[in-house]
Design an enzyme around this catalytic site. Structure first.
Site, PDB file in Angstrom:
ATOM      1  N   ASP A 112       0.868  -1.169   0.000  1.00  0.00           N
ATOM      2  CA  ASP A 112       0.000   0.000   0.000  1.00  0.00           C
ATOM      3  C   ASP A 112       0.909   1.224   0.000  1.00  0.00           C
ATOM      4  O   ASP A 112       2.108   1.134   0.275  1.00  0.00           O
ATOM      5  CB  ASP A 112      -0.917  -0.019   1.222  1.00  0.00           C
ATOM      6  CG  ASP A 112      -2.183   0.807   1.008  1.00  0.00           C
ATOM      7  OD1 ASP A 112      -2.191   1.674   0.109  1.00  0.00           O
ATOM      8  OD2 ASP A 112      -3.160   0.584   1.737  1.00  0.00           O
ATOM      9  N   TRP A 113       0.347   2.381  -0.288  1.00  0.00           N
ATOM     10  CA  TRP A 113       1.168   3.571  -0.475  1.00  0.00           C
ATOM     11  C   TRP A 113       1.825   3.964   0.856  1.00  0.00           C
ATOM     12  O   TRP A 113       1.160   4.248   1.839  1.00  0.00           O
ATOM     13  CB  TRP A 113       0.315   4.691  -1.039  1.00  0.00           C
ATOM     14  CG  TRP A 113       0.310   4.756  -2.544  1.00  0.00           C
ATOM     15  CD1 TRP A 113       0.431   5.896  -3.293  1.00  0.00           C
ATOM     16  CD2 TRP A 113       0.190   3.692  -3.495  1.00  0.00           C
ATOM     17  NE1 TRP A 113       0.399   5.578  -4.648  1.00  0.00           N
ATOM     18  CE2 TRP A 113       0.255   4.236  -4.798  1.00  0.00           C
ATOM     19  CE3 TRP A 113       0.050   2.308  -3.380  1.00  0.00           C
ATOM     20  CZ2 TRP A 113       0.183   3.471  -5.961  1.00  0.00           C
ATOM     21  CZ3 TRP A 113      -0.023   1.529  -4.535  1.00  0.00           C
ATOM     22  CH2 TRP A 113       0.045   2.115  -5.805  1.00  0.00           C
TER      23      TRP A 113
END
Length: 419
Positions: free
Chosen positions: A243-244
């Protein structure tokens, strides 16, 4: 990132390339560059070897495109909770096809969706029943079967699915640090079940790891989760991305099986990568395995639609068709759940109606998508009030609106009068 735009021949040759042979020709710096996104939405390319990049985008209920602040307008489909309420796999698959067509119009080869985390916890801002925009259901079987349909709809139309968030992404408070403590049986029967079903029936091209830990270990560096379970037991053969800003180590994440750190700038896979190799914490074969995962994802995207991979740096476009607009309307209609219809009041008999009262502030709001990764600019919005007014236009029926009680007033009243 380079301004490399591959030719048609470059992309066609890359589709046919032996990836392991290609890796053997790469320098260490070229390998390292592929293991983290050079921009917010793309992988790296290697012009020397004719290796292109792919572009991805949010989100679960519409293709936002590259800009968070001034996005190109998109078709906003009903949120995943609404899709779950349809109980209709074929319809959800068609929704995936619509999203794939919109993805290609914006140059995107991967969609960061679907989300299939379980809606059991009101603290989960991504899937709460309050915000209700990013997950299908509280039922593991329903969530998994609809996620599979969604993935099949995307990938059968040439766009890769990135199923997320693997696993137990169930609260937003301390999202980077929280450890979800869960026993083996509920982990498999509830939280892993939707991902397992999607892998079994649809084989997503990519998995995205959760921000959180499970039982003390971050998901993005959890060797049991990524190596033993996902790639070993479930036979997943695709890309694993973070995920970012959800990567927390260099050696642990690479050895566990995290192929791609997102987004730019890299925190863990720049100079740290060479240092970890020099220190004996990572073997070059571990790096090659992660590079293969990234190259395979690019190759799959290029094979599915070479034109999108070649032209993904071009201006994004909004696309629309009467057929897709009608499909979107059908999805919204099937998402409506009628709990009780006493004396067959519905559907309304227009010949017997004289006045209609529409009450509640949400009847006039134009909020059609959630926040975060679900946010987008819808090409058009019809509010409930506008829809009712249009339906009875010219019939002589008077439609009256009143705001009624605003949500914040109701919440304040509940707090003041709570026992």
């Amino acid at each position: 990132m380079t301004e490399y735009t591959p030719s048609t021949d470059d992309v066609q040759q890359f589709v046919k390339a032996d990836l392991r042979n290609l890796i053997s020709k790469m320098t260490f710096d070229e390998k390292a560059s592929l293991l983290s996104g050079p921009t917010w939405w793309t992988t790296a390319d290697v012009p020397r070897l004719g290796i292109p990049h792919f572009k991805c985008t949010d989100g679960p209920n519409g293709i936002r495109g590259s800009s968070h602040f001034n996005p190109t307008a998109a078709t906003c489909i009903p949120c995943e909770t609404a899709l779950g309420a349809t109980f209709n796999k074929d319809l959800v698959k068609q929704a995936g096809g619509l999203l794939a067509r919109d993805s290609k119009a914006k140059g995107d080869s991967f969609l960061l969706a679907p989300t299939c985390n379980i809606q059991r916890n009101p603290m989960n801002g991504r899937a709460s029943l309050v915000l209700a925009f990013e997950s299908f259901s509280e039922d593991p079987h329903l969530s998994g079967m609809l996620a599979a349909a969604y993935v099949n709809g995307l990938q059968s139309n040439g766009v890769g699915a990135t199923i997320k968030h693997f696993v137990c992404n169930d609260q937003e408070d301390k999202r980077f640090a929280v450890s979800v403590q869960v026993e083996a049986r509920p982990l498999r029967e509830i939280y892993l079940m939707p991902f397992m079903l999607a892998q079994k029936y649809a084989q997503p091209w990519a998995f995205m790891t959760s921000y959180s830990r499970i039982n003390g270990t971050h998901c993005s560096e959890n060797e049991w989760l990524l190596k033993d379970l996902l790639r070993g037991e479930w036979k997943f053969d695709g890309l694993v991305m973070s995920d970012w800003f959800g990567t927390y180590s260099t050696d642990l994440a690479i050895k566990a099986g995290l192929d791609l750190e997102m987004p730019s700038p890299t925190h863990w896979r720049g100079p740290q990568l060479q240092h970890s190799v020099d220190a004996g914490k990572i073997d070059i074969k571990d790096i090659d395995a992660r590079v293969f995962g990234v190259l395979q994802a690019v190759q799959r995207a290029a094979e599915a639609d070479a034109h999108v991979v070649q032209q993904n740096s071009q201006a994004e476009a909004y696309r629309e068709s009467p057929e897709d607009r009608q499909l979107n309307r059908r999805i919204a209609a099937e998402a409506i759940v009628l709990l009780k219809n006493t004396q067959n009041v519905l559907p309304l008999d227009k010949t017997k109606i004289k006045n209609i009262a529409v009450i509640g502030p949400n009847a006039k709001t134009r909020t059609v998508s959630g926040g975060g990764s679900a946010y987008l600019t819808s090409k058009y919005v019809v509010t409930p009030l506008e829809g009712i007014q249009q339906a009875f236009k010219g019939t002589g029926v008077e439609v009256t609106y009143a705001a009624g009680c605003y949500g914040q007033s109701l919440c304040a009243s509940c707090i003041l009068h709570a026992p």
